[in-house]
Design a protein around this motif. Structure first.
Motif, PDB file in Angstrom:
ATOM      1  N   TYR A 213       0.815  -1.216   0.000  1.00 55.04           N
ATOM      2  CA  TYR A 213       0.000   0.000   0.000  1.00 55.04           C
ATOM      3  C   TYR A 213       0.850   1.268   0.000  1.00 55.04           C
ATOM      4  O   TYR A 213       1.919   1.319   0.608  1.00 55.04           O
ATOM      5  N   ARG A 214       0.319   2.297  -0.674  1.00 55.02           N
ATOM      6  CA  ARG A 214       0.886   3.638  -0.634  1.00 55.02           C
ATOM      7  C   ARG A 214      -0.281   4.625  -0.521  1.00 55.02           C
ATOM      8  O   ARG A 214      -1.372   4.377  -1.025  1.00 55.02           O
ATOM      9  N   ALA A 253      -2.749   0.463  -4.245  1.00 53.15           N
ATOM     10  CA  ALA A 253      -2.479  -0.903  -3.807  1.00 53.15           C
ATOM     11  C   ALA A 253      -2.197  -1.761  -5.033  1.00 53.15           C
ATOM     12  O   ALA A 253      -2.817  -1.576  -6.087  1.00 53.15           O
ATOM     13  N   SER A 254      -1.268  -2.677  -4.911  1.00 48.75           N
ATOM     14  CA  SER A 254      -0.909  -3.572  -6.009  1.00 48.75           C
ATOM     15  C   SER A 254      -1.209  -5.011  -5.611  1.00 48.75           C
ATOM     16  O   SER A 254      -1.233  -5.357  -4.425  1.00 48.75           O
ATOM     17  N   SER A 294      -9.054   5.606  -1.023  1.00 49.37           N
ATOM     18  CA  SER A 294      -8.556   5.076   0.246  1.00 49.37           C
ATOM     19  C   SER A 294      -7.788   3.786   0.014  1.00 49.37           C
ATOM     20  O   SER A 294      -8.044   3.054  -0.959  1.00 49.37           O
ATOM     21  N   THR A 295      -6.848   3.480   0.887  1.00 50.39           N
ATOM     22  CA  THR A 295      -6.064   2.260   0.746  1.00 50.39           C
ATOM     23  C   THR A 295      -6.926   1.035   1.017  1.00 50.39           C
ATOM     24  O   THR A 295      -6.705  -0.028   0.422  1.00 50.39           O
ATOM     25  N   ARG A 296      -7.866   1.150   1.911  1.00 51.49           N
ATOM     26  CA  ARG A 296      -8.773   0.017   2.151  1.00 51.49           C
ATOM     27  C   ARG A 296      -9.505  -0.362   0.866  1.00 51.49           C
ATOM     28  O   ARG A 296      -9.545  -1.533   0.479  1.00 51.49           O
ATOM     29  N   LYS A 297     -10.065   0.624   0.171  1.00 48.16           N
ATOM     30  CA  LYS A 297     -10.782   0.355  -1.078  1.00 48.16           C
ATOM     31  C   LYS A 297      -9.832  -0.162  -2.156  1.00 48.16           C
ATOM     32  O   LYS A 297     -10.159  -1.090  -2.892  1.00 48.16           O
ATOM     33  N   ALA A 298      -8.651   0.458  -2.252  1.00 42.94           N
ATOM     34  CA  ALA A 298      -7.684   0.038  -3.268  1.00 42.94           C
ATOM     35  C   ALA A 298      -7.235  -1.400  -3.038  1.00 42.94           C
ATOM     36  O   ALA A 298      -7.063  -2.164  -3.989  1.00 42.94           O
ATOM     37  N   GLY A 299      -7.053  -1.780  -1.777  1.00 45.37           N
ATOM     38  CA  GLY A 299      -6.626  -3.137  -1.466  1.00 45.37           C
ATOM     39  C   GLY A 299      -7.669  -4.171  -1.824  1.00 45.37           C
ATOM     40  O   GLY A 299      -7.367  -5.196  -2.452  1.00 45.37           O
TER      41      GLY A 299
END
Length: 353
Positions: A213-214, A253-254, A294-299
């Motif tokens: 995450y970033r 997120a990747s 958000s990182t939560r959504k991206a993850g």
């Protein structure tokens, strides 16, 4: 022992004692260097530490200052809920028991959010997939292999966040063997909460990194967009090259690795299971990077797209202006391909056709 030898021994002992005394007093008067919190000449503050087994990096600048202890205190609240092996964590107790009586409102809300993310992903994201992963193995040469005499349907019955019932006074698993791993999910949530804390503290220029995450807001100490490295295929054979992505007030997120795959039916496929079927995916999406709010959504989105495939990912990209993505995939009869959202391409250091 002759007289000269005795003198030399006594001299050596006295010298050793003197060295030890000097070391002792120097130790009392010195302070250990703290490399986890420092500020460079440009005013850039660096904080680093560990969260659920992953190192984190925080960079920021501005008039306001944040103590590392405040960040660690914030992260400890999340780890107390989601640590897998700590007997005092909420998740550990849930994994060990069928019913939790009088759970905290915060833990109930955490589970609700996870269930909502699970449903919105069409159940392609599922942190309870562990039992299914345990009966499959992957290799580049052997492909996907299922353990002998395994009934995938029976194993799949042990999976699914929908098998948790919530009320205001209890959390109950309808399947006692359900085992959840929120480690990755908690990392995405952690960066969102650190970001919210920074915004509340009046810090608007920062870069956060934890695992895959970033999250970046504002500009760096050079008044430029924060930069993050990423790998991309330099040709249709998948030659790995390093590029730069400028993060324009986005969470990132990747998922996946385009150099890790097996070939089946002339399609390169990722080492990826579908939690809805219990079987490996059939498409050629090898890696995905998602940028959103958000990182939560991206993850969650990056993991679910690795299940759903590159065609579904491109359809989502066209339909949702809040999401940007980079896809690396293989299509039958073609080499490895690279796709990036049109609005994202100006932020990449390499061209995308």
């Amino acid at each position: 022992m002759n007289q000269n030898a005795r003198k030399n021994l006594i001299y050596s002992i006295v010298l050793l004692l003197l060295v030890l005394v000097v070391y002792f007093f120097r130790s009392l008067n010195s302070t250990p260097a703290d490399t986890s919190n420092f500020t460079d000449a440009n005013g850039l503050v660096n904080l680093s530490g560990d969260f659920l087994g992953q190192p984190y990096l925080i960079l920021y600048h501005g008039a306001q200052k944040v103590e590392k202890s405040s960040i660690d205190s914030l992260l400890s609240v999340i780890s107390q809920k989601t640590a897998l092996t700590s007997p005092t964590s909420d998740l550990y107790r849930l994994n060990q028991n069928d019913t939790i009586l009088n759970p905290s409102p915060e833990w109930i809300q955490f589970i609700k959010n996870a269930q909502q993310d699970h449903e919105q992903s069409n159940k392609a994201w599922d942190p309870s997939l562990g039992p299914v992963q345990a009966v499959w193995s992957f290799s580049a040469s052997g492909g996907a292999r299922l353990q002998d005499s395994v009934d995938v349907g029976q194993v799949l019955s042990k999976v699914g966040l929908s098998k948790i019932i919530l009320t205001d006074s209890l959390i109950r698993k309808t399947t006692s063997s359900l085992f959840i791993d929120f480690t990755d999910y908690a990392q995405g949530l952690a960066l969102d909460q650190v970001s919210a804390y920074f915004e509340k503290s009046g810090i608007s220029n920062y870069f956060l990194q934890l695992g895959r995450y970033r999250l970046a807001k504002g500009v760096n100490e050079k008044q430029e967009l924060w930069k993050s490295k990423l790998s991309y295929p330099g040709d249709s054979l998948g030659l790995r090259k390093e590029g730069i992505l400028a993060l324009h007030d986005k969470a990132y997120a990747s998922a996946g690795d385009f150099n890790t795959y097996y070939t089946q039916d002339s399609v390169k496929k990722a080492f990826q299971l579908d939690p809805r079927t219990g079987y490996p995916v059939v498409h050629g999406l090898l890696a995905v990077s998602v940028l959103t709010s958000s990182t939560r959504k991206a993850g969650v989105l990056s993991e679910s797209l690795m299940v759903q495939g590159w065609r579904e990912a491109m359809a989502l990209d066209s339909a949702n202006a809040e999401v940007e993505m980079i896809l690396i995939y293989h299509e039958k009869g073609s080499g490895i391909k690279l796709y990036a959202s049109p609005e994202l391409r100006k932020y990449l250091s390499f061209p995308v056709k």
